[in-house]
Design an enzyme around this catalytic site. Structure first.
Site, PDB file in Angstrom:
ATOM      1  N   SER A 113       7.275   8.936  12.348  1.00 11.12           N
ATOM      2  CA  SER A 113       6.191   8.825  11.372  1.00 11.12           C
ATOM      3  C   SER A 113       6.707   8.993   9.954  1.00 11.12           C
ATOM      4  O   SER A 113       7.210  10.060   9.589  1.00 11.12           O
ATOM      5  CB  SER A 113       5.116   9.884  11.647  1.00 11.12           C
ATOM      6  OG  SER A 113       4.259   9.981  10.522  1.00 11.12           O
ATOM      7  N   LYS A 138       0.831  -1.210   0.000  1.00 14.70           N
ATOM      8  CA  LYS A 138       0.000   0.000   0.000  1.00 14.70           C
ATOM      9  C   LYS A 138       0.867   1.262   0.000  1.00 14.70           C
ATOM     10  O   LYS A 138       0.615   2.192  -0.774  1.00 14.70           O
ATOM     11  CB  LYS A 138      -0.926  -0.020   1.228  1.00 14.70           C
ATOM     12  CG  LYS A 138      -1.815   1.184   1.368  1.00 14.70           C
ATOM     13  CD  LYS A 138      -3.045   0.887   2.194  1.00 14.70           C
ATOM     14  CE  LYS A 138      -2.774   0.730   3.673  1.00 14.70           C
ATOM     15  NZ  LYS A 138      -2.414   1.993   4.358  1.00 14.70           N
ATOM     16  N   LYS A 173      -4.224   5.817  14.655  1.00 12.24           N
ATOM     17  CA  LYS A 173      -4.390   5.107  13.376  1.00 12.24           C
ATOM     18  C   LYS A 173      -5.846   5.172  12.895  1.00 12.24           C
ATOM     19  O   LYS A 173      -6.609   5.993  13.380  1.00 12.24           O
ATOM     20  CB  LYS A 173      -3.917   3.662  13.522  1.00 12.24           C
ATOM     21  CG  LYS A 173      -2.420   3.563  13.808  1.00 12.24           C
ATOM     22  CD  LYS A 173      -1.615   4.101  12.655  1.00 12.24           C
ATOM     23  CE  LYS A 173      -0.139   4.186  12.958  1.00 12.24           C
ATOM     24  NZ  LYS A 173       0.589   4.885  11.905  1.00 12.24           N
ATOM     25  N   ARG A 202      -6.243   2.021  17.972  1.00 12.66           N
ATOM     26  CA  ARG A 202      -6.049   0.569  17.917  1.00 12.66           C
ATOM     27  C   ARG A 202      -5.737  -0.057  19.262  1.00 12.66           C
ATOM     28  O   ARG A 202      -5.801  -1.283  19.397  1.00 12.66           O
ATOM     29  CB  ARG A 202      -4.963   0.217  16.883  1.00 12.66           C
ATOM     30  CG  ARG A 202      -5.485   0.381  15.469  1.00 12.66           C
ATOM     31  CD  ARG A 202      -4.498  -0.043  14.414  1.00 12.66           C
ATOM     32  NE  ARG A 202      -5.115   0.062  13.098  1.00 12.66           N
ATOM     33  CZ  ARG A 202      -4.447   0.157  11.957  1.00 12.66           C
ATOM     34  NH1 ARG A 202      -3.125   0.141  11.964  1.00 12.66           N
ATOM     35  NH2 ARG A 202      -5.091   0.244  10.814  1.00 12.66           N
ATOM     36  N   GLY A 216      -4.923   7.919   5.661  1.00  9.39           N
ATOM     37  CA  GLY A 216      -4.008   8.878   6.273  1.00  9.39           C
ATOM     38  C   GLY A 216      -2.792   9.121   5.400  1.00  9.39           C
ATOM     39  O   GLY A 216      -2.296  10.243   5.292  1.00  9.39           O
ATOM     40  N   ARG A 255      -8.548  12.177  12.637  1.00  8.89           N
ATOM     41  CA  ARG A 255      -7.117  11.889  12.849  1.00  8.89           C
ATOM     42  C   ARG A 255      -6.282  13.175  12.857  1.00  8.89           C
ATOM     43  O   ARG A 255      -6.621  14.150  12.199  1.00  8.89           O
ATOM     44  CB  ARG A 255      -6.623  10.899  11.781  1.00  8.89           C
ATOM     45  CG  ARG A 255      -7.324   9.551  11.951  1.00  8.89           C
ATOM     46  CD  ARG A 255      -6.871   8.545  10.939  1.00  8.89           C
ATOM     47  NE  ARG A 255      -5.476   8.185  11.111  1.00  8.89           N
ATOM     48  CZ  ARG A 255      -4.804   7.409  10.265  1.00  8.89           C
ATOM     49  NH1 ARG A 255      -5.422   6.912   9.201  1.00  8.89           N
ATOM     50  NH2 ARG A 255      -3.552   7.119  10.480  1.00  8.89           N
ATOM     51  N   ARG A 306      -7.726  -3.133   9.407  1.00  7.13           N
ATOM     52  CA  ARG A 306      -6.829  -4.101  10.061  1.00  7.13           C
ATOM     53  C   ARG A 306      -7.471  -4.717  11.312  1.00  7.13           C
ATOM     54  O   ARG A 306      -7.130  -5.833  11.703  1.00  7.13           O
ATOM     55  CB  ARG A 306      -5.485  -3.448  10.380  1.00  7.13           C
ATOM     56  CG  ARG A 306      -4.774  -2.956   9.119  1.00  7.13           C
ATOM     57  CD  ARG A 306      -3.289  -2.763   9.330  1.00  7.13           C
ATOM     58  NE  ARG A 306      -2.740  -1.885   8.311  1.00  7.13           N
ATOM     59  CZ  ARG A 306      -2.464  -2.244   7.058  1.00  7.13           C
ATOM     60  NH1 ARG A 306      -2.670  -3.477   6.666  1.00  7.13           N
ATOM     61  NH2 ARG A 306      -1.959  -1.376   6.206  1.00  7.13           N
ATOM     62  N   ASP A 354       1.822  -1.174  11.716  1.00  5.76           N
ATOM     63  CA  ASP A 354       0.482  -1.539  11.246  1.00  5.76           C
ATOM     64  C   ASP A 354       0.074  -2.963  11.626  1.00  5.76           C
ATOM     65  O   ASP A 354      -1.047  -3.380  11.368  1.00  5.76           O
ATOM     66  CB  ASP A 354       0.415  -1.407   9.711  1.00  5.76           C
ATOM     67  CG  ASP A 354       0.495   0.053   9.289  1.00  5.76           C
ATOM     68  OD1 ASP A 354       0.152   0.930  10.108  1.00  5.76           O
ATOM     69  OD2 ASP A 354       0.891   0.320   8.140  1.00  5.76           O
ATOM     70  N   GLN A 387       4.836   9.081   7.393  1.00  6.08           N
ATOM     71  CA  GLN A 387       3.920   9.965   6.657  1.00  6.08           C
ATOM     72  C   GLN A 387       4.343  11.416   6.827  1.00  6.08           C
ATOM     73  O   GLN A 387       4.354  12.187   5.866  1.00  6.08           O
ATOM     74  CB  GLN A 387       2.484   9.765   7.136  1.00  6.08           C
ATOM     75  CG  GLN A 387       1.936   8.400   6.756  1.00  6.08           C
ATOM     76  CD  GLN A 387       0.527   8.170   7.252  1.00  6.08           C
ATOM     77  OE1 GLN A 387      -0.033   8.993   7.971  1.00  6.08           O
ATOM     78  NE2 GLN A 387      -0.045   7.045   6.879  1.00  6.08           N
TER      79      GLN A 387
HETATM   80  C1  S3P Z   1       2.623   4.816   6.186  1.00  5.93           C
HETATM   81  C2  S3P Z   1       3.171   5.162   7.407  1.00  5.93           C
HETATM   82  C3  S3P Z   1       2.619   4.706   8.695  1.00  5.93           C
HETATM   83  C4  S3P Z   1       1.661   3.541   8.520  1.00  5.93           C
HETATM   84  C5  S3P Z   1       0.712   3.751   7.388  1.00  5.93           C
HETATM   85  C6  S3P Z   1       1.454   3.927   6.080  1.00  5.93           C
HETATM   86  C7  S3P Z   1       3.237   5.329   4.953  1.00  5.93           C
HETATM   87  O1  S3P Z   1       1.922   5.785   9.308  1.00  5.93           O
HETATM   88  O2  S3P Z   1       0.942   3.329   9.708  1.00  5.93           O
HETATM   89  O3  S3P Z   1      -0.185   2.660   7.256  1.00  5.93           O
HETATM   90  O4  S3P Z   1       2.916   4.821   3.860  1.00  5.93           O
HETATM   91  O5  S3P Z   1       4.070   6.246   5.050  1.00  5.93           O
HETATM   92  P1  S3P Z   1       2.663   6.848  10.271  1.00  5.93           P
HETATM   93  O6  S3P Z   1       3.628   7.607   9.480  1.00  5.93           O
HETATM   94  O7  S3P Z   1       1.547   7.727  10.794  1.00  5.93           O
HETATM   95  O8  S3P Z   1       3.280   6.034  11.363  1.00  5.93           O
END
Ligand code: S3P
Length: 440
Positions: A170, A24, A350, A354, A97, A125, A395, A323, A172
Site C-alpha cells: 500500500s 490524483k 477501496k 470492488r 482514502g 474503510r 471508478r 485502481d 498510502q
Molecule cells: C494511492 C494509493 C493506492 C490507490 C489510491 C491512491 C496513493 O491505495 O488505490 O487510489 O495515492 O498513494 P493503497 O495504498 O491503499 O493501495
C-alpha cells in the site's frame, strides 16, 4: 443529489486526441508538500476533483494560503514543516482514502490535536493500517472501535523513527509512515512487500528532501527518510492521470473503429500495470513521445481497436494496476474467452468493495462472472446492458459508462455523482472522444 448516467452503444470508434485531468496521487502530494515547504510553490496541471479539494481545504483550515485553483493552476505559500495551525473544526476528507491516510501521517506529528472525518464510503474503510505504525512511532491517534474513521489525533512533542515492514502493498500506508518520519528523531525505514506507486519518494526529492530507495529483491524495496529536514518550495507540472486514461484505453480497445491518442500521461513504472494487462489481452497500445517532466516519465498513448482475448492476469501486476481493475473487468467482459483475476483482495478495501460491486454490476448487465475471495473469473461475451449502482465509487461509475459503449441496450448508472471525486469532466471528454453518455 443522485446523478444518473445513461451510456449507449457507440455508433463509431473513439477518435482524436484528449488530455485527461492531472494525476490524483501527485495532486494530493503536491498540495501537501507545497503547504509544508518554505516558500511559494506553483502547481500546474492540478486535478481539481473533490478528493484533492478536500486536501487543499484541510491545509487552508490549518492556515495555509493558496491562490486558486483555476484551470489546474494553484499557487501555495508554504508555512514550513512546523507552521500549521490547529484547525477549528473536523477536517473532512470526503471520499478520499489518500487524503485521510497521508494526512494522518502529517497530523500525527503535530503539537496540536485534530480529527479526520469522511463520507459514508470512507467511513467504512480500514484505518488501523495507518494508526498502528503511527502509534508505534509515539503518535497518539485512534480510529473508532471498528478500525474505521474518524481518526482522532492528539498533540505530541516528538515522534520516534521506526523500521516498518508493510503488511500489505500500500502506497498510502508507506507514505503515511514516511511523512510522519519527516518529523521523527532519526531514520525511518519502510519495507514494502511489492512495488507500489512511488510518487511520495520522487516528489520528496523534487522538494529538496532526501529519500532513499533500495531494492532488496525483484519485489521488495526499502525506503527511508531522515527526520528533521525541510521541504523547499517547488514549481511542479502534474501530468495526466493514467488511472483516468485507463477508461479510454479500454474504451478505445473495445469499441470497433477506435484510434485515440491520450496526451501527456504519467507512465511511472509503478502505475503502468494497465498497459501490460491490456497488451496481454492483445490490445494495440503504443507509447510515443516519451519524456521526463518534474522527475516523472510522461508519454502520449495511442490506442487502436482490436478484439481482446481473455487472460490469466499475473498477480504481480495487481499493485501496479490497483485502481484500474473495475475497467479491466469491463475489458474482460467484452473479450473472447475467460479472464481470471487473483491476488487482488485489496480491491475489497477501496472506495467500495470492488470485487463484490463489480460482480453485482457485471451480472446486472448480463455478464457471466464468478466471485472469488481474492478476485473473480469473468467469461467474456456480448454485454447486454442494464442498470447498475456506483456504491459511491467513481471508478465503478466510469467503468460501467465504458461498458455502455459496447452494450446491446445501454447501461444506466445510478450514483454517478461520485465521478467528480477524480474526473469532473469525464462525461464531456468521453463525449468528445465518441462515447454517447447522457446525464439526468
Ligand atoms: C494511492 C494509493 C493506492 C490507490 C489510491 C491512491 C496513493 O491505495 O488505490 O487510489 O495515492 O498513494 P493503497 O495504498 O491503499 O493501495
Amino acid at each position: 443529489m443522485s446523478l444518473v448516467l445513461s451510456s449507449e452503444k457507440a455508433q463509431s470508434g473513439l477518435k482524436g486526441s484528449i488530455r485527461v485531468p492531472g494525476d490524483k496521487s501527485m495532486s494530493h502530494r503536491a498540495v501537501m508538500f507545497s503547504s509544508l515547504a518554505t516558500g511559494v510553490s506553483r502547481i500546474t496541471g492540478l486535478l481539481e476533483g473533490e478528493d484533492v479539494m478536500a486536501t487543499l481545504a484541510a491545509f487552508r483550515a490549518m492556515g495555509v494560503e493558496a491562490d486558486g485553483p483555476s484551470n489546474g493552476n494553484l499557487i501555495i505559500s508554504g508555512v514550513g514543516m512546523r507552521g500549521l495551525r490547529e484547525p477549528e473544526n473536523d477536517l473532512d476528507m470526503g471520499n478520499s482514502g489518500t487524503a485521510m491516510r497521508l494526512m494522518s501521517g502529517i497530523l500525527a506529528a503535530q503539537n496540536f490535536s485534530s480529527k479526520l472525518v469522511g463520507d459514508e464510503s470512507l467511513s467504512s474503510r480500514p484505518m488501523r493500517r495507518v494508526t498502528v505504525p503511527l502509534t508505534s512511532m509515539g503518535a497518539r491517534c485512534a480510529t473508532d472501535e471498528n478500525g474505521c474513521p474518524p481518526i482522532h489525533i492528539r498533540a505530541v512533542e516528538k515522534l520516534e523513527p521506526i523500521d516498518y515492514k508493510l503488511p500489505m502493498a500500500s502506497a498510502q500506508v508507506k507514505s503515511a509512515v514516511l511523512l510522519a518520519g519527516l518529523y521523527a528523531d532519526g531514520r525511518t525505514t519502510v519495507t514494502e512487500p511489492a512495488p507500489t506507486r512511488d510518487h511520495t519518494e520522487r516528489m520528496l526529492q523534487a522538494y529538496g528532501y532526501e529519500c532513499k530507495s533500495e531494492k532488496i529483491s525483484e519485489q521488495v524495496t526499502k525506503v527511508s527518510v531522515n527526520g528533521g529536514g525541510e521541504l523547499t518550495a517547488n514549481d511542479i507540472d502534474i501530468p495526466a492521470d493514467i488511472s483516468s486514461a485507463a477508461f479510454f484505453m479500454v474504451a478505445a480497445s473495445i469499441v470497433p473503429g477506435s484510434d485515440l491518442l491520450l496526451e501527456h500521461v504519467c507512465i511511472n513504472p509503478t502505475r503502468t500495470g494497465i498497459v501490460d494487462i491490456l497488451q496481454g489481452m492483445g490490445a494495440d497500445i503504443r507509447l510515443t513521445n516519451e519524456r521526463e517532466i518534474g522527475g516523472e516519465p510522461v508519454a502520449d498513448i495511442r490506442v487502436r481497436y482490436v478484439g481482446l482475448k481473455g487472460s490469466k492476469i499475473d498477480p504481480n501486476l495487481v499493485p501496479l494496476a490497483i485502481d484500474e481493475f473495475p475497467v479491466i473487468c469491463i475489458a474482460a467482459a467484452n473479450a473472447s474467452g475467460v479472464t481470471t483475476v487473483s491476488g487482488a483482495e485489496e480491491l475489497r478495501a477501496k472506495e467500495s468493495d470492488r470485487i463484490s460491486v463489480m460482480v453485482e454490476g457485471l451480472r446486472n448487465v448480463g455478464v457471466e462472472v464468478e466471485e472469488r475471495r481474492d478476485g473473480m473469473v469473468i467469461t467474456g461475451g456480448p454485454i447486454k446492458g442494464g442498470e447498475v449502482q456506483s456504491h459511491h465509487d467513481h471508478r465503478i461509475a466510469m467503468s460501467f459508462a465504458v461498458a455502455g459503449g459496447v452494450s446491446q441496450s445501454g447501461v444506466k448508472i445510478n450514483g454517478a455523482e461520485a465521478v467528480a471525486t477524480s474526473f469532473p469532466n469525464f462525461v464531456d471528454l468521453a463525449s468528445t472522444a465518441g462515447l454517447v453518455i447522457t446525464q439526468t
